[in-house]
Design an enzyme around this catalytic site. Structure first.
Site, PDB file in Angstrom:
ATOM      1  N   PHE A  57      -5.382 -31.367  27.810  1.00 34.43           N
ATOM      2  CA  PHE A  57      -6.846 -31.382  27.752  1.00 34.43           C
ATOM      3  C   PHE A  57      -7.353 -29.962  27.946  1.00 34.43           C
ATOM      4  CE2 PHE A  57     -10.367 -34.624  28.361  1.00 34.43           C
ATOM      5  CZ  PHE A  57      -9.841 -35.566  27.502  1.00 34.43           C
TER       6      PHE A  57
ATOM      7  N   LEU B 263     -20.173 -40.193  22.474  1.00 37.37           N
ATOM      8  CA  LEU B 263     -19.043 -39.319  22.792  1.00 37.37           C
ATOM      9  C   LEU B 263     -17.855 -39.487  21.841  1.00 37.37           C
ATOM     10  CD1 LEU B 263     -18.045 -37.262  24.914  1.00 37.37           C
ATOM     11  CD2 LEU B 263     -17.027 -39.180  26.137  1.00 37.37           C
TER      12      LEU B 263
END
Lengths: 244, 593
Positions: free
Chosen positions: B124, B253
Site C-alpha cells: 500500500f 471510493l
C-alpha cells in the site's frame, strides 16, 4: 431534460399511500439518487435509510417495481421510463415511516447464535482453499432482502420460530469455519426452524452479494441436521443407549 | 422537575457514541473490564463507515515481508504524516497493531491467507513492506462484523438509530449525553461516568466525498462545546482515487488496493505521470502526493474525458482481479458499465478522511475534559498531516481498545451516581425543537448543497489565503441561513430535521478547517497552500489548536508539538536519507519535530 416518474410510498406506520414525484435524469442515475433528489427539492422529510451508496453497507433495501433491491445499485436505465417506477418499503417488516422499516427483529435473532469458539490448542493456520466457502458467507452485508422475500417470513410470518436465510448463512459461516469447535445443529433444528425452508431459492435470487444461500448454506446445514437427528443407524443407537 | 418523568433515562458506567470499528472495540474492552456499557449509534448496527473500508488493516505482522517490524511501521507513519504526528500515538499504534489484528482472528475474522496458511498482507502507498492484512477489498466489512458479533454476546446495551446532540457535564466532569431517537423524534437522556466519542469524520461538508450521510463532525463538535480542544483541523485527506463518472457515483471510493495490486496511473497521453511526482514510489506514493498529481495533470490539460486519471489493473488478468478486487469489479461493472478486467477506470480525488479532530492523551485517549475520551477518526494526532492507507483500521483497533480500557478504569474510580444538570437537558431539548418554529424558510438541504460547494471550491486540495477568507465569510452567511430553514413534517423519522441539526456541527468544523488552514502558512502533507508552496522547518514544531471561547467565539492557536525522546528520534534518523527528503531537516540539528 429527460424525466422519470416515481410512485413512492409515504406515510407513518401501517398508514400510507403512493405519492407521485417527477425527477430529472442524469446519466448513470440510480433509484437512491432519485430519492435524494426528492429530499433536496420536494420532500426533505422523506424517510430513507442509506450509508455507503456503493452496495457495501446494505442499508437502502426497498421494493422497486415490486422487486427487493438495493436502491444504490438499481439504475434507472434498467427501466421502461414511460411507466412510473414504484418504490415501496420491504413488505416483511413493519413500516416506521415511508421507506424505513423496523428490522430490529433480525438483530434479536443474531444475538442468539452461539459465537465463534475456537477449537482447543489451535495453531491458527488456515489455508485459502479451506476458508473460501466461509468467506462467501461472510460477504453478507445484512440488507435483509433474503429475509424480505422468504415466503416463510413474508407470507406465513413464522417469526420467531423461523430465523430466515440471513441467519442460516451466518450459522453456515460459523459451522464451516475450519477452526470453530462449537456445534449449533440443535439450535438450527429447534430454535431457528431450518426445517420450514423448502428450498424455493427466492433468497438466492435477490442476494446483491451473489451468495448461493440455498445451495451453499441452507442445504448443507439441512443435511447436517438430518445426519445428526434422522440418521436411521444413529436413531437406533439412541433408542438402545438412550443417548441424545 | 423530575427528569425521569419527562424523559427516557438510561444509566451506564461508560457511554460509547458511535458504533464503527473504534466504538465497537471500545465497548468490547470496557465491557470486558466489567463496566456497564451503552453503545449508541446513528445508523443500524454494522452500517457505520468502517463497513466501507476496503484495502486492508496495517500491522507489522511480517507474514509476507520478513524484515517488517514495528519500528519500520512507526517510521512510515511519521514520514507519511510529515512529522507533525503525535509520536507517542504512532509508537503505540505500530507496536500494538499486530496483536489487535491477531485478536480479531481469534474472534472469528477470516482474512485471506498466505501459502503457509497465515494472514496475507499486501502493499500500500507509503508502507515500505507488504503490510495490509485484508479480505479481498472488503476488509472493513469483515472487521465490523467480527466486532459486532463479538460485542453482542458481551451484554453491551446497543441503542441504534439514536443521535446524540449534547454532552452533559457535572461541573468540569462528563456526566452523560442527550439525544433523540431517529425513528420517532423522542428525546433520551443517557447518564454515564465516562463517554467515549467514536463518531468518525466530517466529509459530508464537501461536494465530492467518499463519506456517508453520517460524517457530519458530530463528535468533534460535541467535544468542542463540552470544552475539549480540537487539533490539526487543517489536515483533510483527499483520497486520490474516487469514481468520476457517471454523475451519481462521483466520489465513491476506488480502493488503494488497486494500486497495491499493481494498478497503473496514466494521463490522456498515456504517460505514467507519477514519474514526475515521485519517481521512487510511483503509484504507491502517499495519498497527498498522488491526489495532487492527478489534480495537476487535469489542470494542465492531461486529464481524462471526465476530469480524472486512468487507473488500469487489467494486466493482472481477469481471475486475479475478480478474486482480489471483487467489489471494485462489481462497482464499475454495475454503476459505470466499465469492465476493469479489460479496460481502465477513470479516477480522481475525493474527500475522504480528517487527520485532525479531538485532541487526546496518547496513552489513555482522554481529552482535557475529565471522563471524555475519543478514538478513531474523531480523534487527532496519530496521522499528522497525512494518513497512510490501512492505518485507520489499525488506529481504531489500537485506540478504540485503549479508550474503552481507560474509560472503564475512570468509571471505576469515580463510582457513585453522576449528577446531571436539568437546565442543560431542557436547553438541549429546546434547541432541537426550535427547528420547527420557522413557519417559512428554505429546505435545509439547499444550505447543505451550498456548504459543500463553498468548501469544495475554497478549502479543498489547493488552498490560498483569498479563498480561505472567502470560505470563512461564506460560512457566516450560511450559519445565518441555517437558522432560518423550514422543517416539513413531524419528528417521526425526519431527515430534513436531522440535516438542520447536522448543519450546525458541519459549519463549526468547516470554520475550524479554514481558520487553521489560514494559520499554517506552509505546505505540509494534505495541506497545500499555493501561496506558501514549501514546507518550513520551523512549522514542523507546532500543531494547530482550536477551542471554544467564553463568549462562544472560536479561538485558534498553536501548541508546541510534544517532545520526542532520543531513542525514538534515533529510530527516525535510521531512515534512508533520500526518503527523508525536505521534511526531515527538522531532525538533523537536534530539533524536536
Amino acid at each position: 431534460m429527460e424525466q422519470a416518474k416515481f410512485k413512492v410510498h409515504r406515510g407513518e406506520g401501517s398508514q400510507g399511500q403512493d405519492v407521485d414525484y417527477t425527477v430529472p435524469i442524469e446519466e448513470g442515475m440510480v433509484v437512491l439518487d432519485a430519492m435524494h433528489y426528492i429530499q433536496k427539492t420536494a420532500s426533505p422529510d422523506l424517510a430513507v435509510r442509506w450509508n455507503c451508496k456503493a452496495a457495501k453497507c446494505g442499508s437502502c433495501s426497498a421494493e422497486v417495481n415490486g422487486k427487493p433491491r438495493l436502491m444504490c445499485k438499481t439504475r434507472l436505465d434498467d427501466f421502461n421510463l414511460s411507466e412510473p417506477i414504484t418504490v415501496r418499503p420491504m413488505k416483511s417488516f413493519p413500516v416506521i415511516k415511508d421507506l424505513a422499516c423496523d428490522v430490529k427483529w433480525n438483530y434479536e435473532v443474531n444475538k442468539k447464535i452461539k459465537p465463534f469458539t475456537p477449537k482447543d490448542d489451535t495453531d491458527w493456520i488456515m489455508y485459502q482453499r479451506d476458508v473460501d466457502r466461509v468467506q462467501e458467507f461472510r460477504k453478507c452485508i445484512e440488507c435483509f432482502a433474503c429475509q424480505n422475500v422468504c415466503h416463510v417470513l413474508r407470507d406465513h410470518n413464522l417469526k420467531p420460530k423461523f430465523a430466515g436465510p440471513r441467519f442460516f448463512v451466518r450459522v453456515a459461516g460459523l459451522e464451516m469455519h475450519p477452526l470453530d469447535g462449537e456445534n449449533r445443529l440443535e439450535e438450527l433444528r429447534n430454535d431457528m426452524g431450518i426445517g420450514f425452508c423448502n428450498i424455493t431459492k427466492c433468497c438466492t435470487e435477490v442476494c446483491p452479494e451473489d451468495i448461493h444461500i440455498t445451495d451453499n448454506a441452507i442445504i448443507p446445514m439441512k443435511e447436517r441436521v438430518v445426519d445428526k437427528y434422522y440418521d436411521p443407524l444413529k436413531m437406533l443407537l439412541r433408542s438402545l443407549f438412550g443417548k441424545k | 422537575m423530575n427528569i425521569q418523568d419527562r424523559f427516557e433515562v438510561h444509566e451506564h458506567d461508560v457511554l460509547v457514541i458511535g458504533a464503527g470499528g473504534a466504538g465497537l472495540r471500545a465497548a468490547i474492552e470496557a465491557s470486558s473490564q466489567g463496566a456497564k456499557v451503552a453503545l449508541i449509534c446513528k445508523s443500524l448496527l454494522g452500517k457505520a463507515h468502517t463497513v466501507m473500508a476496503e484495502g486492508g488493516v496495517a500491522a507489522a505482522l511480517a507474514n509476507v515481508d520478513k524484515d517488517d517490524d514495528w519500528k519500520t511501521h512507526f517510521k512510515d507513519t511519521m514520514f507519511g504524516g510529515k512529522y507533525v504526528n503525535n509520536y507517542r500515538m504512532a509508537e503505540l499504534h505500530a507496536k500494538e497493531a499486530p496483536e489487535r489484528v491477531l485478536e480479531l482472528e481469534k474472534w472469528g475474522a477470516v482474512f485471506d491467507r498466505t501459502k503457509e496458511g497465515k494472514i496475507i498482507q499486501r502493499a500500500f502507498g507509503g508502507h515500505k513492506y507488504k503490510r495490509l492484512s485484508h479480505v479481498g477489498d472488503r476488509t472493513g466489512l469483515e472487521m465490523i462484523r467480527t466486532l459486532q458479533d463479538k460485542g453482542v454476546h458481551m451484554g453491551i446495551d446497543v441503542f441504534m438509530e439514536c443521535t446524540i446532540t449534547k454532552l452533559l457535564k457535572d461541573g468540569d466532569k462528563i456526566a452523560g449525553a442527550f439525544g433523540y431517537w431517529r425513528e420517532n423524534g423522542k428525546f433520551v437522556v443517557f447518564k454515564g461516568k465516562a463517554v467515549v466519542l467514536a463518531t468518525g469524520g466530517i466529509g459530508k461538508m464537501y461536494k465530492v466525498t467518499s463519506n456517508s450521510w453520517e460524517y457530519t463532525a458530530d463528535g468533534q463538535i460535541l467535544a468542542y462545546h463540552a470544552g475539549a480542544e480540537l487539533l490539526d483541523t487543517e489536515f483533510v485527506q483527499f483520497h486520490p482515487t474516487g469514481m468520476v463518472w457517471p454523475p451519481g457515483v462521483i466520489g465513491i471510493l476506488v480502493t488503494e488496493a488497486v494500486r497495491g495490486e499493481g494498478g497503473l496511473l496514466t494521463n490522456n497521453k498515456g504517460e505514467r505521470f507519477m514519474e514526475k511526482y515521485d519517481p521512487e514510489r510511483m503509484e504507491l506514493s502517499t495519498r497527498d502526493v498522488v491526489a495532487r498529481a492527478i489534480y495537476t495533470e487535469n489542470k494542465e490539460g492531461r486529464g481524462t474525458p471526465h476530469g480524472g486519471a486512468f487507473l488500469d489493473i487489467s494486466h493482472r488478468g481477469a481471475d486475479y482481479v475478480k478474486k482480489k478486487l471483487p467489489s471494485m469489479y462489481h462497482q464499475f461493472k454495475e454503476l459505470a458499465d466499465v469492465d476493469i478486467t479489460k479496460e481502465p477506470m477513470e479516477v480522481g480525488p475525493t474527500g475522504h478522511y480528517t487527520m485532525g479532530g479531538v485532541r487526546v492523551n496518547a496513552d489513555t485517549a482522554m481529552t482535557c475534559v475529565p471522563g471524555l475520551y475519543a478514538a478513531g477518526e474523531v480523534a487527532a494526532g496519530l496521522h499528522g498531516a497525512n494518513r497512510l492507507g490501512g492505518n485507520s483500521l489499525s488506529d481504531l483497533l489500537v485506540f478504540g481498545r485503549r479508550a474503552g480500557l481507560y474509560a472503564s478504569e475512570y468509571a471505576k474510580k469515580n463510582s457513585g451516581s453522576v449528577n446531571i444538570n436539568e437546565n442543560d437537558i431542557l436547553t438541549a431539548e429546546k434547541e432541537m425543537i426550535s427547528y420547527f418554529e420557522n413557519a417559512s424558510g428554505e429546505n435545509p438541504y439547499s444550505v447543505h448543497i451550498d456548504l459543500q460547494e463553498l468548501m469544495q471550491n475554497n478549502v479543498g486540495i489547493f488552498r490560498i489565503e483569498e479563498d480561505l477568507l472567502k470560505a470563512i465569510d461564506g460560512l457566516q452567511k450560511l450559519t445565518t441561513r441555517a437558522k432560518k430553514v423550514k422543517i416539513e413534517g413531524s419528528r417521526m423519522y425526519n431527515p430534513g430535521w436531522h440535516m438542520a441539526y447536522d448543519l450546525g456541527n458541519m459549519m463549526i468544523y468547516a470554520e475550524a478547517i479554514a481558520r487553521c488552514a489560514l494559520q499554517r502558512k506552509e505546505s505540509r502533507g494534505a495541506h497545500t497552500r499555493l501561496d506558501f508552496p514549501n514546507p518550513k522547518l520551523e512549522d514542523a514544531k507546532w500543531n494547530s489548536i482550536v477551542k471554544k471561547g467564553g463568549n462562544g467565539e472560536m479561538i485558534v492557536d498553536r501548541v508546541k508539538s510534544i517532545d520526542m525522546p532520543s531513542d525514538m528520534k534515533k529510530i527516525l534518523e535510521e531512515t534512508e536519507k533520500e526518503k527523508m527528503s525536505k521534511y526531515t531537516n527538522a531532525l538533523s540539528g537536534g530539533v524536536t519535530v
